[in-house]
Design an enzyme around this catalytic site. Structure first.
Site, PDB file in Angstrom:
ATOM      1  N   GLU A 193       0.808  -1.219   0.000  1.00 53.28           N
ATOM      2  CA  GLU A 193       0.000   0.000   0.000  1.00 53.28           C
ATOM      3  C   GLU A 193       0.846   1.277   0.000  1.00 53.28           C
ATOM      4  O   GLU A 193       0.779   2.085   0.930  1.00 53.28           O
ATOM      5  CB  GLU A 193      -0.966  -0.012   1.187  1.00 53.28           C
ATOM      6  CG  GLU A 193      -1.963  -1.164   1.097  1.00 53.28           C
ATOM      7  CD  GLU A 193      -2.980  -1.202   2.221  1.00 53.28           C
ATOM      8  OE1 GLU A 193      -2.858  -0.405   3.178  1.00 53.28           O
ATOM      9  OE2 GLU A 193      -3.906  -2.038   2.144  1.00 53.28           O
ATOM     10  N   GLU A 312      -5.143  -8.296  -0.747  1.00 54.72           N
ATOM     11  CA  GLU A 312      -5.988  -8.204   0.447  1.00 54.72           C
ATOM     12  C   GLU A 312      -7.408  -7.888  -0.003  1.00 54.72           C
ATOM     13  O   GLU A 312      -7.613  -7.065  -0.892  1.00 54.72           O
ATOM     14  CB  GLU A 312      -5.527  -7.089   1.401  1.00 54.72           C
ATOM     15  CG  GLU A 312      -4.152  -7.273   2.002  1.00 54.72           C
ATOM     16  CD  GLU A 312      -3.750  -6.088   2.901  1.00 54.72           C
ATOM     17  OE1 GLU A 312      -4.648  -5.315   3.305  1.00 54.72           O
ATOM     18  OE2 GLU A 312      -2.545  -5.941   3.176  1.00 54.72           O
TER      19      GLU A 312
END
Length: 579
Positions: A193, A312
């Site tokens: 991220e 995810e």
């Protein structure tokens, strides 16, 4: 192109691989990459794990996947965030549950010097390698990365560019060297991220391209099996916005390397994911956010032969916290897995701490979630407009109609346990409108004790049945209370009702609470305890209130009832008054 054509086109590329994977449970298959003659076979390779030459086939073999979350990525140590030490039993249990790969997030900075040469503690590197090897030896694909470092020091590139790059390069040089002889069932992901503070859009694009390109060069030139290992590159924030996907596509094209994998994450439409701004249901807006996002990923990468790993997926709140209503949550998890499957995307559920699998037993926490997710790896499951049928605690009961969402299946009956309900007498079906008769609901409600009186199943031709709970209720009530800015516990008689959300306003009608843009604050600010008969208002909400300014809270329930309550904070004291 209509939806059916889109589905057929997207399923075509990976249908054979996914069907073979699910029906046989095999990790092996396809054309295997032979172990080079100058390198001994690893234990994982001896166990039969082989990676196909085709990266698309390799990533398809990783489906389904699971995250060992809040573990090696925890700060500062493996057990700091409440999870037990990872053992061989962890991966034995994971494999037994049908998973074929595991993402092992790793945070390095707590175990690394803060100055050059940024040495990683050998004991930590050894532990990470031990965990990785346990998973590989169980025949699982494994992905490792640089995880929470992203927001601890990498995000400072705009103000400390050279030092960040030096540390990032040193980190990956050490990781690449330590793992260079692992089998190709180990994948490496550059950064989790990625995000950058105080940077323009152009700078963020530049910074991530620098990091991904440098990572690629370091790993590829580190020797051993790293020369053709599958490397995973994220978009900015692992977001599926088209401009960020395009940026990643440009970077990947510039590297001229077929063994690359794109990765994104998905946590649903934000208002639904945290139940804010009246986002109580998995509605058309939430569904559109999912379908359009996955379509963009498919068309940017999968359509062009570039595999995608959904590193995810989940919700931004715990799946069993009650923030998102049970049935709405199940609709989302069913849909996200379907969209991943039809778009040829391998999906890894984010499991932070016993959200899905019990880390002590490696069994599913909730059997119905297990059934739904596992079924979604091969087919869809039907749902309905609700999973609750509320009937009054007294007075006459009337017929109730719900809308079925078959998701391509056929209605196969309404059951209570092992007994089918009788068509016409107990229910009628008109198209997708299922109506339970007043007589059936009256019988099912029994003595109408508050709460669940009966559990029904809407059965479809395939997939997991949809549960319907017949619940008796009366209007909830709340009582006066006093607390502090840390918590206010309100005595509450729920009387069988379930809370949906809360609207909070000052006297002038403006929003009261942490979010100034909506009067419906995140439902995580409130905690209804149906057993203890309390509703706790949490510190984040209370501490955000203006001192001495009365706040009106409107508690809204799935029964359609509302309860108005007033809260005032004075210093550290909070008082609550029922209307």
């Amino acid at each position: 192109m209509n939806d059916a054509q889109q589905t057929a086109r997207r399923l075509h590329r990976t249908a054979g691989l996914l069907v073979a994977l699910v029906t046989t449970g095999a990790l092996c298959g396809g054309t295997a990459v032979a172990t080079p003659a100058d390198q001994p076979r690893t234990a994982a390779e001896a166990a039969g794990a082989r990676v196909p030459h085709d990266p698309m086939a390799a990533v398809a073999q990783m489906q389904p996947s699971w995250n060992l979350g809040n573990t090696l990525d925890a700060i500062p140590d493996e057990t700091s965030w409440g999870n037990p030490l990872t053992t061989k039993a962890t991966f034995d249990g994971l494999r037994a549950q049908g998973f074929r790969s595991v993402r092992i997030p790793v945070t390095w900075f707590p175990h690394q010097s803060d100055t050059a040469p940024y040495t990683i503690d050998p004991a930590w590197m050894k532990r990470v390698k031990q965990v990785v090897d346990l998973a590989l030896e169980d025949g699982l694909y494994v992905e490792i990365n640089v995880h929470h470092d992203s927001w601890k020091w990498i995000m400072n590139m705009s103000t400390d560019h050279d030092a960040v790059m030096a540390r990032f390069n040193a980190t990956w040089q050490q990781i690449a060297t330590a793992f260079k002889d692992e089998p190709r069932t180990l994948l490496m992901e550059s950064i989790n991220e990625p995000q950058f503070s105080d940077a323009t859009d152009a700078q963020r694009t530049q910074y991530l391209r620098e990091l991904n390109t440098s990572f690629h060069s370091i790993v590829r030139n580190s020797g051993g099996r790293n020369k053709d290992r599958l490397l995973v590159l994220p978009s900015e924030e692992t977001n599926n916005a088209q401009h960020w996907l395009d940026d990643l596509s440009t970077t990947m094209s510039s590297l001229h390397d077929r063994n690359l994998v794109a990765t994104v994450h998905y946590y649903s439409w934000y208002p639904f994911s945290v139940n804010i701004a009246n986002g109580t249901t998995y509605d058309a807006t939430s569904q559109k956010d999912l379908t359009e996002g996955f379509a963009r990923v498919h068309d940017t990468f999968v359509k062009k032969g570039i595999p995608v790993y959904l590193g995810e997926y989940g919700l931004l709140t715990s799946p069993y916290s009650g923030v998102v209503e049970r049935g709405e949550m199940l609709k989302y998890f069913e849909h996200v897995n379907y969209e991943a499957r039809r778009n040829g995307i391998t999906s890894a559920v984010w499991d932070a701490a016993n959200d899905f699998l019990n880390r002590s037993t490696m069994q599913w926490m909730v059997p119905e979630m297990k059934a739904l997710i596992q079924s979604s790896w091969r087919t869809r499951s039907g749902t309905a407009s609700t999973d609750n049928l509320f009937v009054p605690a007294s007075g006459p009961i009337t017929a109730q109609t719900i809308t079925l969402n078959p998701n391509g299946q056929e209605f196969a009956g309404l059951w209570q346990g092992d007994r089918p309900l009788t068509p016409s007498m107990d229910y009628t079906l008109d198209g997708d409108q299922l109506t339970l008769t007043a007589d059936a609901l009256t019988r099912l409600a029994g003595d109408r004790a508050a709460g669940v009186n009966a559990t029904l199943e809407v059965r479809y031709s395939d997939g997991v049945p949809w549960k319907l709970f017949v619940r008796s209720y009366d209007k909830p009530t709340m009582a006066d209370a006093t607390g502090t800015a840390d918590a206010l516990a309100i005595p509450t008689r729920f009387n069988g009702a379930l809370m949906a959300n809360v609207q909070s306003t000052y006297a002038d009608g403006t929003a009261a609470g942490p979010a100034s843009w909506t009067t419906y604050q995140s439902f995580d600010n409130y905690s209804p305890n149906y057993t203890a008969n309390t509703t706790t208002i949490k510190a984040d909400f209370l501490k955000s209130l203006k001192d001495g300014a009365p706040v009106t809270l409107t508690f809204r329930f799935w029964t359609g009832d509302t309860v108005t309550y007033h809260v005032t904070k004075s210093g550290d004291t909070v008082t609550g008054t029922a209307s």
